[in-house]
Design an enzyme around this catalytic site. Structure first.
Site, mmCIF file in Angstrom:
data_model
loop_
_atom_site.group_PDB
_atom_site.id
_atom_site.type_symbol
_atom_site.label_atom_id
_atom_site.label_comp_id
_atom_site.label_asym_id
_atom_site.label_seq_id
_atom_site.Cartn_x
_atom_site.Cartn_y
_atom_site.Cartn_z
ATOM 1 N N ASN A 140 -59.274 -2.000 6.267
ATOM 2 C CA ASN A 140 -57.891 -2.034 5.808
ATOM 3 C C ASN A 140 -57.860 -1.315 4.457
ATOM 4 O O ASN A 140 -58.313 -1.859 3.462
ATOM 5 C CB ASN A 140 -57.439 -3.496 5.667
ATOM 6 C CG ASN A 140 -56.051 -3.614 5.071
ATOM 7 O OD1 ASN A 140 -55.349 -2.616 4.895
ATOM 8 N ND2 ASN A 140 -55.643 -4.834 4.756
ATOM 9 N N TRP A 141 -57.340 -0.113 4.473
ATOM 10 C CA TRP A 141 -57.366 0.702 3.244
ATOM 11 C C TRP A 141 -56.259 0.331 2.269
ATOM 12 O O TRP A 141 -56.196 0.858 1.170
ATOM 13 C CB TRP A 141 -57.311 2.202 3.597
ATOM 14 C CG TRP A 141 -58.539 2.697 4.307
ATOM 15 C CD1 TRP A 141 -59.688 1.981 4.519
ATOM 16 C CD2 TRP A 141 -58.776 3.991 4.863
ATOM 17 N NE1 TRP A 141 -60.611 2.750 5.182
ATOM 18 C CE2 TRP A 141 -60.075 3.993 5.399
ATOM 19 C CE3 TRP A 141 -58.012 5.150 4.967
ATOM 20 C CZ2 TRP A 141 -60.627 5.110 6.036
ATOM 21 C CZ3 TRP A 141 -58.550 6.262 5.596
ATOM 22 C CH2 TRP A 141 -59.848 6.245 6.118
ATOM 23 N N LYS A 142 -55.357 -0.542 2.697
ATOM 24 C CA LYS A 142 -54.253 -0.999 1.846
ATOM 25 C C LYS A 142 -53.530 0.220 1.234
ATOM 26 O O LYS A 142 -53.483 1.280 1.863
ATOM 27 C CB LYS A 142 -54.766 -1.985 0.792
ATOM 28 C CG LYS A 142 -55.598 -3.119 1.441
ATOM 29 C CD LYS A 142 -55.930 -4.264 0.534
ATOM 30 C CE LYS A 142 -56.723 -5.313 1.302
ATOM 31 N NZ LYS A 142 -57.038 -6.489 0.494
ATOM 32 N N HIS A 163 -50.881 -10.093 7.120
ATOM 33 C CA HIS A 163 -51.863 -10.073 6.038
ATOM 34 C C HIS A 163 -51.338 -10.919 4.881
ATOM 35 O O HIS A 163 -50.132 -10.930 4.612
ATOM 36 C CB HIS A 163 -52.115 -8.625 5.578
ATOM 37 C CG HIS A 163 -53.311 -8.534 4.680
ATOM 38 N ND1 HIS A 163 -53.245 -8.851 3.349
ATOM 39 C CD2 HIS A 163 -54.604 -8.193 4.931
ATOM 40 C CE1 HIS A 163 -54.454 -8.702 2.818
ATOM 41 N NE2 HIS A 163 -55.301 -8.304 3.759
ATOM 42 N N GLU A 198 -51.321 -10.471 1.810
ATOM 43 C CA GLU A 198 -50.567 -9.719 0.795
ATOM 44 C C GLU A 198 -49.116 -9.506 1.251
ATOM 45 O O GLU A 198 -48.197 -9.475 0.435
ATOM 46 C CB GLU A 198 -51.269 -8.380 0.500
ATOM 47 C CG GLU A 198 -52.550 -8.616 -0.306
ATOM 48 C CD GLU A 198 -53.662 -7.625 -0.069
ATOM 49 O OE1 GLU A 198 -53.411 -6.529 0.460
ATOM 50 O OE2 GLU A 198 -54.815 -7.964 -0.409
ATOM 51 N N GLU A 245 -58.908 -14.613 6.926
ATOM 52 C CA GLU A 245 -59.095 -14.070 5.581
ATOM 53 C C GLU A 245 -58.706 -15.122 4.547
ATOM 54 O O GLU A 245 -57.513 -15.256 4.212
ATOM 55 C CB GLU A 245 -58.214 -12.823 5.376
ATOM 56 C CG GLU A 245 -58.531 -11.694 6.324
ATOM 57 C CD GLU A 245 -58.164 -10.335 5.733
ATOM 58 O OE1 GLU A 245 -58.990 -9.424 5.825
ATOM 59 O OE2 GLU A 245 -57.065 -10.196 5.164
ATOM 60 N N GLY A 268 -60.605 -9.521 -2.360
ATOM 61 C CA GLY A 268 -60.637 -8.698 -3.563
ATOM 62 C C GLY A 268 -61.173 -9.405 -4.790
ATOM 63 O O GLY A 268 -61.050 -8.907 -5.903
ATOM 64 N N SER A 289 -63.950 -9.989 0.694
ATOM 65 C CA SER A 289 -65.160 -9.549 -0.025
ATOM 66 C C SER A 289 -66.377 -9.430 0.898
ATOM 67 O O SER A 289 -67.502 -9.745 0.500
ATOM 68 C CB SER A 289 -65.444 -10.475 -1.209
ATOM 69 O OG SER A 289 -64.364 -10.441 -2.122
ATOM 70 N N GLY A 344 -61.766 -4.763 3.159
ATOM 71 C CA GLY A 344 -60.892 -4.083 2.207
ATOM 72 C C GLY A 344 -61.700 -3.135 1.334
ATOM 73 O O GLY A 344 -62.000 -2.003 1.713
ATOM 74 N N GLY A 345 -62.103 -3.611 0.177
ATOM 75 C CA GLY A 345 -62.779 -2.769 -0.819
ATOM 76 C C GLY A 345 -63.943 -1.953 -0.263
ATOM 77 O O GLY A 345 -64.024 -0.736 -0.507
HETATM 78 P P1 13P Z 1 -61.579 -7.223 0.394
HETATM 79 O O1 13P Z 1 -62.671 -6.864 1.372
HETATM 80 O O2 13P Z 1 -61.329 -6.170 -0.644
HETATM 81 O O3 13P Z 1 -61.784 -8.590 -0.186
HETATM 82 O O4 13P Z 1 -60.210 -7.297 1.235
HETATM 83 C C1 13P Z 1 -60.183 -7.990 2.426
HETATM 84 C C2 13P Z 1 -58.882 -7.751 3.086
HETATM 85 O O5 13P Z 1 -57.841 -8.140 2.604
HETATM 86 C C3 13P Z 1 -58.880 -6.981 4.338
HETATM 87 O O6 13P Z 1 -57.662 -7.045 4.990
#
Ligand code: 13P
Length: 252
Positions: free
Chosen positions: A8-10, A93, A95, A165, A171, A210, A231-232
């Site tokens: 997920n590149w956000k 998600h 967010e 998640e 993050g 993470s 994510g990251g």
């Molecule tokens: P991180 O891997 O950066 O914690 O993010 C996870 C995420 O929200 C994937 O959708």
């Protein structure tokens, strides 16, 4: 069961960076029984679909609107995504729930819209830090699962991917321990079993929060963890390729 590594590149990477990342990923050998999904931002989806042609990489969007069309300025429908070849979509998600006030009811409608267009919903659930500290995470996950998925029939359910998640792990560098992840994944599996015992065993349940190369092997080794929503670590070609390699070891 296949193992899924989804990035997920956000709201990261412009067009040049998206194309450079896909060019790197085209050189990665995807192990048997591993599925790779990447989710760039909306403006780059059509070009990303073309760029992964001939590979096993699938392109997902990070959101969609539940309506088919209409006066919803700034929104994108499932039908529009389908028309450019997107075949998966992250929904619910944390967010989106937190910053855009998405409700379980709206999320349920998005899932229905996606399934109508043959797009795989990647449904995210997870508890907040306060809920984990108050030991109410099981209740939270149960509510999120029931509200979003309660009305689906078995055929629809069988086309989902679920992602657990924990919000406190996203993050933050804090990762759920393998035991914490397995506990919630087993709960999700048991909730799916109440719909249909057989289908429940075929639905991938991904861990997100993470997740990176140095903790992925331990997380993916759990019986009810079928890969990760990353994510990251998905923003870096080296780390993401390493996660794909680690996922390939799960079933061997
Ligand atoms: P991180 O891997 O950066 O914690 O993010 C996870 C995420 O929200 C994937 O959708």
């Amino acid at each position: 069961m296949r193992t899924i590594v989804a990035g997920n590149w956000k709201m990261n990477k412009d067009r040049t960076a998206v194309m450079a990342m896909i060019a790197s990923l085209r050189n990665v050998t995807i192990p048997k029984d591993v599925e790779v999904i990447i989710a760039p931002a909306f403006p780059f989806l059509a070009q990303a679909v073309e760029a992964v042609e001939g590979t096993a990489i699938r392109i997902a969007s990070q959101n969609c609107h539940e309506a088919a069309s209409g006066a919803f300025t700034g929104e994108v429908s499932a039908g529009m995504l389908k028309s450019i070849g997107v075949n998966a979509c992250i929904v619910g998600h944390s967010e989106r729930r937190q910053f855009f006030n998405e409700t379980d009811a709206a999320i349920a409608s998005k899932i229905t819209a996606l399934l109508e267009h043959g797009i795989t919903p990647i449904y995210c659930c997870g508890e907040l830090k306060e809920e984990r500290l108050a030991n109410t995470h099981a209740e939270v996950i149960t509510r999120q699962m029931k509200t979003a998925l309660g009305a689906l029939d078995n055929e629809a359910l069988g086309r989902l991917v679920i992602a657990y998640e924990p919000v406190w792990a996203i993050g933050t560098g804090l990762t759920a321990t393998a035991a914490q992840a397995q506990e919630v994944h087993a709960l999700i599996r048991s909730l799916l079993r109440t719909h249909d015992e057989r289908i429940a065993e075929t639905i991938p349940v991904l861990y997100g929060g993470s997740c990176k190369p140095d903790n992925a092997a331990e997380l993916f080794a759990n019986p009810d963890v079928n890969g990760g929503l990353i994510g990251g670590a998905a923003l870096d070609a080296g780390q993401f390729s390493e996660l794909i390699r680690i996922a390939g070891k799960v079933n061997t």
